[in-house]
Design an enzyme around this catalytic site. Structure first.
Site, PDB file in Angstrom:
ATOM      1  N   GLN A 125      70.230  27.244 -54.436  1.00  0.00           N
ATOM      2  CA  GLN A 125      71.290  29.121 -54.163  1.00  0.00           C
ATOM      3  C   GLN A 125      72.738  29.481 -53.153  1.00  0.00           C
ATOM      4  O   GLN A 125      72.061  28.944 -52.439  1.00  0.00           O
ATOM      5  CB  GLN A 125      70.141  29.603 -53.548  1.00  0.00           C
ATOM      6  CG  GLN A 125      69.835  31.165 -53.364  1.00  0.00           C
ATOM      7  CD  GLN A 125      68.890  31.476 -52.616  1.00  0.00           C
ATOM      8  OE1 GLN A 125      68.178  30.626 -51.530  1.00  0.00           O
ATOM      9  NE2 GLN A 125      68.341  32.683 -53.127  1.00  0.00           N
ATOM     10  N   GLY A 126      73.327  29.906 -53.986  1.00  0.00           N
ATOM     11  CA  GLY A 126      74.256  30.039 -52.637  1.00  0.00           C
ATOM     12  C   GLY A 126      74.352  31.289 -51.855  1.00  0.00           C
ATOM     13  O   GLY A 126      75.428  32.337 -52.474  1.00  0.00           O
ATOM     14  N   SER A 128      73.625  32.344 -48.325  1.00  0.00           N
ATOM     15  CA  SER A 128      74.158  31.714 -46.762  1.00  0.00           C
ATOM     16  C   SER A 128      75.509  30.966 -46.822  1.00  0.00           C
ATOM     17  O   SER A 128      76.070  30.678 -47.682  1.00  0.00           O
ATOM     18  CB  SER A 128      73.263  30.823 -46.049  1.00  0.00           C
ATOM     19  OG  SER A 128      72.333  32.243 -46.460  1.00  0.00           O
ATOM     20  N   SER A 160      69.858  24.946 -49.984  1.00  0.00           N
ATOM     21  CA  SER A 160      69.062  23.487 -50.563  1.00  0.00           C
ATOM     22  C   SER A 160      68.668  23.202 -51.920  1.00  0.00           C
ATOM     23  O   SER A 160      69.121  23.448 -53.075  1.00  0.00           O
ATOM     24  CB  SER A 160      67.218  24.253 -50.582  1.00  0.00           C
ATOM     25  OG  SER A 160      67.188  25.198 -49.448  1.00  0.00           O
ATOM     26  N   GLU A 243      61.069  36.192 -54.921  1.00  0.00           N
ATOM     27  CA  GLU A 243      61.080  35.059 -53.659  1.00  0.00           C
ATOM     28  C   GLU A 243      60.393  35.209 -52.060  1.00  0.00           C
ATOM     29  O   GLU A 243      58.767  34.754 -52.597  1.00  0.00           O
ATOM     30  CB  GLU A 243      62.527  34.906 -52.602  1.00  0.00           C
ATOM     31  CG  GLU A 243      62.369  33.520 -51.841  1.00  0.00           C
ATOM     32  CD  GLU A 243      63.598  33.256 -51.473  1.00  0.00           C
ATOM     33  OE1 GLU A 243      64.051  32.176 -51.187  1.00  0.00           O
ATOM     34  OE2 GLU A 243      64.598  34.679 -51.497  1.00  0.00           O
ATOM     35  N   ASN A 377      62.152  35.883 -40.650  1.00  0.00           N
ATOM     36  CA  ASN A 377      60.973  37.181 -40.068  1.00  0.00           C
ATOM     37  C   ASN A 377      61.119  37.779 -39.175  1.00  0.00           C
ATOM     38  O   ASN A 377      60.702  38.856 -38.911  1.00  0.00           O
ATOM     39  CB  ASN A 377      59.690  35.991 -39.762  1.00  0.00           C
ATOM     40  CG  ASN A 377      58.565  35.449 -40.288  1.00  0.00           C
ATOM     41  OD1 ASN A 377      59.523  34.945 -41.620  1.00  0.00           O
ATOM     42  ND2 ASN A 377      57.761  34.659 -39.992  1.00  0.00           N
ATOM     43  N   GLU A 378      62.771  37.534 -37.926  1.00  0.00           N
ATOM     44  CA  GLU A 378      62.431  38.658 -38.050  1.00  0.00           C
ATOM     45  C   GLU A 378      62.673  39.784 -38.690  1.00  0.00           C
ATOM     46  O   GLU A 378      62.555  41.557 -38.548  1.00  0.00           O
ATOM     47  CB  GLU A 378      63.451  38.482 -36.244  1.00  0.00           C
ATOM     48  CG  GLU A 378      62.577  37.838 -35.457  1.00  0.00           C
ATOM     49  CD  GLU A 378      62.680  36.658 -35.625  1.00  0.00           C
ATOM     50  OE1 GLU A 378      63.242  35.863 -36.567  1.00  0.00           O
ATOM     51  OE2 GLU A 378      61.556  35.835 -35.006  1.00  0.00           O
TER      52      GLU A 378
HETATM   53  C1  LIG Z   1      64.762  24.984 -44.754  1.00  0.00           C
HETATM   54  C2  LIG Z   1      66.154  25.478 -45.174  1.00  0.00           C
HETATM   55  C3  LIG Z   1      66.432  25.930 -46.333  1.00  0.00           C
HETATM   56  C4  LIG Z   1      67.674  27.343 -46.893  1.00  0.00           C
HETATM   57  N1  LIG Z   1      67.996  27.321 -48.352  1.00  0.00           N
HETATM   58  C5  LIG Z   1      68.975  28.416 -48.465  1.00  0.00           C
HETATM   59  C6  LIG Z   1      69.660  28.310 -49.810  1.00  0.00           C
HETATM   60  O1  LIG Z   1      68.244  27.510 -50.872  1.00  0.00           O
HETATM   61  N2  LIG Z   1      70.294  29.341 -50.107  1.00  0.00           N
HETATM   62  C7  LIG Z   1      70.538  29.520 -48.974  1.00  0.00           C
HETATM   63  O2  LIG Z   1      71.779  30.470 -48.882  1.00  0.00           O
HETATM   64  N3  LIG Z   1      70.740  29.948 -47.893  1.00  0.00           N
HETATM   65  C8  LIG Z   1      69.642  28.963 -47.416  1.00  0.00           C
HETATM   66  N4  LIG Z   1      68.603  29.208 -46.716  1.00  0.00           N
HETATM   67  C9  LIG Z   1      69.559  29.909 -45.337  1.00  0.00           C
HETATM   68  C10 LIG Z   1      68.543  30.423 -45.143  1.00  0.00           C
HETATM   69  O3  LIG Z   1      68.562  32.192 -45.507  1.00  0.00           O
HETATM   70  C11 LIG Z   1      69.445  31.524 -43.656  1.00  0.00           C
HETATM   71  O4  LIG Z   1      68.798  30.629 -42.619  1.00  0.00           O
HETATM   72  C12 LIG Z   1      68.283  32.278 -43.197  1.00  0.00           C
HETATM   73  O5  LIG Z   1      68.984  33.628 -43.846  1.00  0.00           O
HETATM   74  C13 LIG Z   1      68.888  33.273 -41.392  1.00  0.00           C
HETATM   75  O6  LIG Z   1      70.326  32.427 -41.344  1.00  0.00           O
HETATM   76  P1  LIG Z   1      70.488  32.076 -40.325  1.00  0.00           P
HETATM   77  O7  LIG Z   1      70.437  30.841 -40.254  1.00  0.00           O
HETATM   78  O8  LIG Z   1      72.692  32.202 -40.202  1.00  0.00           O
HETATM   79  O9  LIG Z   1      70.164  32.460 -38.569  1.00  0.00           O
HETATM   80  P2  LIG Z   1      71.513  34.116 -38.011  1.00  0.00           P
HETATM   81  O10 LIG Z   1      71.036  34.708 -38.673  1.00  0.00           O
HETATM   82  O11 LIG Z   1      72.130  33.229 -36.980  1.00  0.00           O
HETATM   83  O12 LIG Z   1      69.734  34.107 -36.597  1.00  0.00           O
HETATM   84  C14 LIG Z   1      69.529  32.981 -35.484  1.00  0.00           C
HETATM   85  C15 LIG Z   1      68.865  34.278 -35.652  1.00  0.00           C
HETATM   86  O13 LIG Z   1      68.484  35.794 -34.639  1.00  0.00           O
HETATM   87  C16 LIG Z   1      67.829  36.057 -34.859  1.00  0.00           C
HETATM   88  N5  LIG Z   1      68.623  37.562 -35.868  1.00  0.00           N
HETATM   89  C17 LIG Z   1      69.746  37.495 -36.408  1.00  0.00           C
HETATM   90  N6  LIG Z   1      69.902  38.733 -37.587  1.00  0.00           N
HETATM   91  C18 LIG Z   1      68.777  39.398 -35.989  1.00  0.00           C
HETATM   92  C19 LIG Z   1      68.523  41.088 -36.167  1.00  0.00           C
HETATM   93  N7  LIG Z   1      69.196  42.000 -37.227  1.00  0.00           N
HETATM   94  N8  LIG Z   1      67.243  41.363 -35.516  1.00  0.00           N
HETATM   95  C20 LIG Z   1      66.802  40.220 -34.851  1.00  0.00           C
HETATM   96  N9  LIG Z   1      66.629  38.785 -35.138  1.00  0.00           N
HETATM   97  C21 LIG Z   1      67.743  38.800 -35.313  1.00  0.00           C
HETATM   98  C22 LIG Z   1      67.468  35.603 -36.244  1.00  0.00           C
HETATM   99  O14 LIG Z   1      65.798  36.095 -36.990  1.00  0.00           O
HETATM  100  C23 LIG Z   1      67.298  34.401 -35.725  1.00  0.00           C
HETATM  101  O15 LIG Z   1      66.348  34.084 -35.036  1.00  0.00           O
HETATM  102  C24 LIG Z   1      67.611  27.926 -45.814  1.00  0.00           C
HETATM  103  C25 LIG Z   1      67.363  27.462 -44.140  1.00  0.00           C
HETATM  104  C26 LIG Z   1      66.577  27.203 -43.948  1.00  0.00           C
HETATM  105  C27 LIG Z   1      66.299  26.063 -42.630  1.00  0.00           C
END
Ligand SMILES: Cc1cc2nc3c(=O)[nH]c(=O)nc-3n(C[C@H](O)[C@H](O)[C@H](O)COP(=O)(O)OP(=O)(O)OC[C@H]3O[C@@H](n4cnc5c(N)ncnc54)[C@H](O)[C@@H]3O)c2cc1C
Lengths: 394, 356
Positions: A125-126, A128, A160, A243, A377-378
């Site tokens: 899944q692409g 992020s 992933s 999902e 979860n936020e």
């Molecule tokens: C094990 C794993 C598998 C994954 N697999 C995939 C995959 O297959 N394909 C894919 O596309 N992505 C995947 N992801 C990525 C995942 O979807 C992102 O990590 C997720 O959407 C959060 O983005 P970020 O990591 O950039 O964190 P950020 O968006 O930078 O967030 C960092 C922190 O800030 C908080 N935050 C950000 N914005 C807000 C807001 N508006 N209000 C309150 N808090 C906020 C977040 O809740 C978090 O605690 C995977 C991630 C993990 C850990």
């Protein structure tokens, strides 16, 4: 309200159980986040598929058996009971598959679904990107039209199983003048296409399974587009509903963990009479919450079967199961005490018949990602507050 | 397998909600606090007109002949309205207990009167659960357990001591009475009455929790600080979202427990304890959160919030405290003291029985 299975449902359960008992590998496969383990899991999927069990709710022509969602739940219950291997193609079968079923052309269904069901093609899944995490509408990777192709540039990340997967589904900006969730297009891209580079990333457990993916003038034919050009956001939201809402984490997964936790508690309490008595009720509460999740899912499925749809309430689910999963593994590690430090490869230290200590540690590391992936979860709490409760956005 | 209420059940719920919104607004709840008995027989009669006290009374005795799956949604509405009348003891516990005792004379004497709104029955939960009997002062009949038997006691033959309660809608009493062969009316499964009372409390907690969340959302939308509604602050949003998650997941447990009680299933007691413990936890959590979201105004007697806060607390203690129910769950799940089964799933080695 009738909380009793029909004779047909009982018969279905029996059939699933018999097949799984005869076919589930006696020894656990190695992690699908390793090259060998990935292939071993594909082998298992092939077997499941040959038995007709790969994706029971799908139509027969795509490799399923046309079961309804209740039968799917029953299948999942038996799958976890049997301790069958994790689903290496879960992004395909649970997320993309239902989306193709909903918005794909007949040609796309015939092209992608059968090979997805058999895991001949495993999907990543692409969504992020480095600058589009929670803020997914900030997608910057582009797919500009050139004749009957899209030309892809930019970067995806955290995909992933991206290190070993064959195909990627993702969202790209197709309108250079667009912003936010406008002008995005949902595309399917083979990861071996020229101009696509996959670079594995080691996860918290040290395994190089998720990947960042670079696009450098990679060409993808127009027929690989799912939905209309510029409508990618809408298509993706359908996937997000599946999902978070239902498919990705079926209740039996957590019920099975809860049962193992109870067994671990019993073993530990028998060995250590001075165990903190508070742990007893925390263990029991996990069991209760796993039940609550199962019952809630049956309620949702009954509503869907009666013609309802899944909406923002999917966000309630995602918070509930991910936090329950973390809690169960935290308690298990507390029960294990010093053994909780051991990796699965450590020689057994009598950690008991309920999975070695290392399995709980593995599970804990994975559980910790639950509150992050599939929308943190936020973000789910924002959705609940604004879309379910109706609190003001600003 | 269908986890869904029928249209008729939803319609009954709506009827009761509309009735209570019209007849039992919060002003009426507060007005009852000022009266000596805290109860209104006139209102109880009206409640009987829409069938509430007699919902479980067999049709042959003038009731609606329904079961707990119908009652559970009605009780949810009673919680939402913070109704200060003895529906739990009379409608949810006494009626099935009278049916179970199998004493036809007793049934003929009381069931039609209950259905007509002409009799209120107070029920003792037993000393292991609570030393108090609620609403004994307005009861026409007391059903009290003693030494494995149930006694039907004339209120004129007991002496009551009022025990003022934190929730002014709660009327608690200690009862001084003497069991005798003349009062003994049979034996019944004590656990069954406790389960019915606890289920009724759990159902009310759902309504209480919903109401607390709604009040908080309304307040947070209207109250401005720093030039914006406080509900736009994420710290406020996330607290209320947490309440919604807790209430929602308690809901499924409560509905299943209603099914377990209605069908007298093997795991009934544990199913009920799960519902009671989780619904109470959700409502009490919502009460605490609602107060925080309201700030000082929520800390006043005048503001209506505490009507529901106090109800959440009092229901949490009635028909088995959370501690009592959580212990019952742990004893069942960990030691097998009572039957407990997962819904749908069964662990390897354990043959799966249908969850019925
Ligand atoms: C094990 C794993 C598998 C994954 N697999 C995939 C995959 O297959 N394909 C894919 O596309 N992505 C995947 N992801 C990525 C995942 O979807 C992102 O990590 C997720 O959407 C959060 O983005 P970020 O990591 O950039 O964190 P950020 O968006 O930078 O967030 C960092 C922190 O800030 C908080 N935050 C950000 N914005 C807000 C807001 N508006 N209000 C309150 N808090 C906020 C977040 O809740 C978090 O605690 C995977 C991630 C993990 C850990």
């Amino acid at each position: 309200m009738e909380l009793v299975y029909t004779p047909q449902q009982e018969a279905f359960r029996k059939e699933v159980r018999a097949w799984l008992e005869a076919n589930v590998p006696a020894e656990p496969l190695s992690s699908f986040d390793t090259a060998d383990g990935f292939e071993a899991h594909r082998g298992w999927e092939k077997k499941l598929h040959a038995g007709g069990w790969a994706m029971v709710p799908w139509p027969v022509e795509y490799g399923g058996r046309g079961a309804d969602l209740l039968e799917w739940l029953i299948f999942e219950e038996e799958y976890y009971r049997a301790g069958a291997p994790g689903r290496v193609n879960q992004n395909g079968i649970f997320l993309l598959g239902p989306t193709i079923m909903e918005v794909g052309t007949p040609g796309q269904k015939a092209r992608y679904l059968p090979k997805m069901a058999s895991s001949e093609e495993v999907w990543a899944q692409g969504w992020s990107e480095p600058n589009a995490g929670s803020d997914m509408a900030n997608i910057q990777a582009t797919a500009f039209r050139d004749g009957d192709h899209y030309v892809l540039n930019g970067q995806k990340t955290w995909a992933s199983r991206g290190a070993y997967a064959h195909w990627l589904f993702g969202m790209f900006r197709s309108d250079p003048d667009s912003s936010r969730h406008h002008g995005l297009t949902f595309l399917l891209a083979p990861l071996d296409a020229p101009g696509i580079t996959v670079r594995p990333i080691q996860k918290l457990n040290g395994k190089a399974a998720f990947a960042e993916i670079f696009f450098d003038d990679a060409r993808v034919p127009v027929e690989n587009r799912l939905g209309e050009e510029g409508e990618g956001w809408k298509v993706a939201m359908a996937t997000a509903g599946f999902e978070r809402g239902l498919m990705l984490r079926s209740p039996a997964r957590f019920q099975s963990t809860a049962h193992k936790l109870v067994a671990l508690y019993r073993e530990t309490a028998a060995r250590e009479p001075a165990l903190d008595p508070g742990l007893r009720e925390r263990v029991a509460t996990c069991w209760v919450e796993a039940e609550a999740y199962a019952l809630n899912t049956y309620q949702t499925v009954s509503r869907l079967l009666a013609g309802g749809r899944i909406g923002a309430e999917a966000s309630l689910n995602k918070i509930f199961w991910s936090e329950l999963d973390v809690a169960m593994h935290e308690i298990a590690l507390e029960l294990l005490g010093p053994r909780g430090e051991l990796l699965a490869s450590a020689p057994a230290l009598g950690a008991g018949g309920v999975g070695g200590a290392g399995d709980w540690l593995d599970g804990y590391l994975f559980a910790l990602s639950g509150p992050i992936y599939a929308g943190t979860n936020e973000i789910q709490r924002n959705i609940i507050a604004e879309r379910i409760l109706g609190l003001p956005r600003k | 397998m269908e986890f869904l209420f029928s249209e008729d059940q939803r319609m009954l719920q709506k009827t009761v909600r509309d009735f209570l919104e019209g007849e039992c607004p919060v002003e009426a709840v507060r007005a009852r606090w000022e009266t000596e008995s805290g109860r209104s027989l006139e209102f109880w009669k009206k409640l009987a007109e829409i069938g509430v006290p007699g919902l479980l009374v067999p049709e042959a005795h003038g009731g609606l002949g329904m079961d707990e799956l119908d009652l559970v949604l009605v009780l949810e509405e009673c919680g939402r309205a913070a109704l200060p009348e003895p529906v739990i003891a009379t409608a949810a516990v006494a009626v099935p207990l009278l049916c179970e005792l199998g004493d036809t004379e007793l049934q003929e004497a009381w069931l039609p009167r209950i259905a007509a709104g002409d009799a209120i029955v107070a029920v003792g939960a037993g000393s292991s659960i609570s030393p108090f009997v609620a609403d004994a002062h307005v009861a026409d009949l007391l059903l009290l357990p003693d030494g494995g038997a149930i006694h039907a006691v004339d209120p004129a033959a007991v002496s009551l001591t009022a025990q003022p309660a934190n929730d002014p809608s709660q009327k608690l009493f200690t009862v001084d009475w003497t069991p005798g062969p003349g009062t003994r009316v049979g034996t019944a499964d004590d656990a069954a009455s406790i389960d019915r009372g606890a289920l009724a409390c759990a159902a009310q907690q759902l309504g209480v929790g919903d109401r607390l969340i709604e009040m908080s959302v309304a307040y947070a939308t209207q109250r401005k600080q720093f030039g914006v509604p406080i509900g736009s602050f994420q710290a406020v949003k996330h607290q209320l979202a947490n309440c919604a998650v807790k209430v929602e997941y308690a809901r499924s447990l409560v509905y299943r427990a209603a099914h377990s009680v209605a069908r007298a299933t093997r795991c009934r007691s544990v199913d009920v304890s799960m519902a009671k413990a989780q619904a109470s936890q959700a409502a009490v959590f919502a009460a605490k959160t609602a107060l925080q979201v309201h700030g000082a105004i929520g800390y006043t007697w005048e503001q209506d919030l505490h009507v529901w806060m106090r109800r959440a607390w009092s229901l949490e203690r009635a028909w088995g405290s959370s501690t009592w129910h959580r212990r019952r769950i742990a004893d069942a799940v960990i030691d097998g003291a009572l039957p407990a089964e997962s819904f749908g799933y069964s662990a390897p080695g354990a043959p799966r029985a249908a969850p019925a």
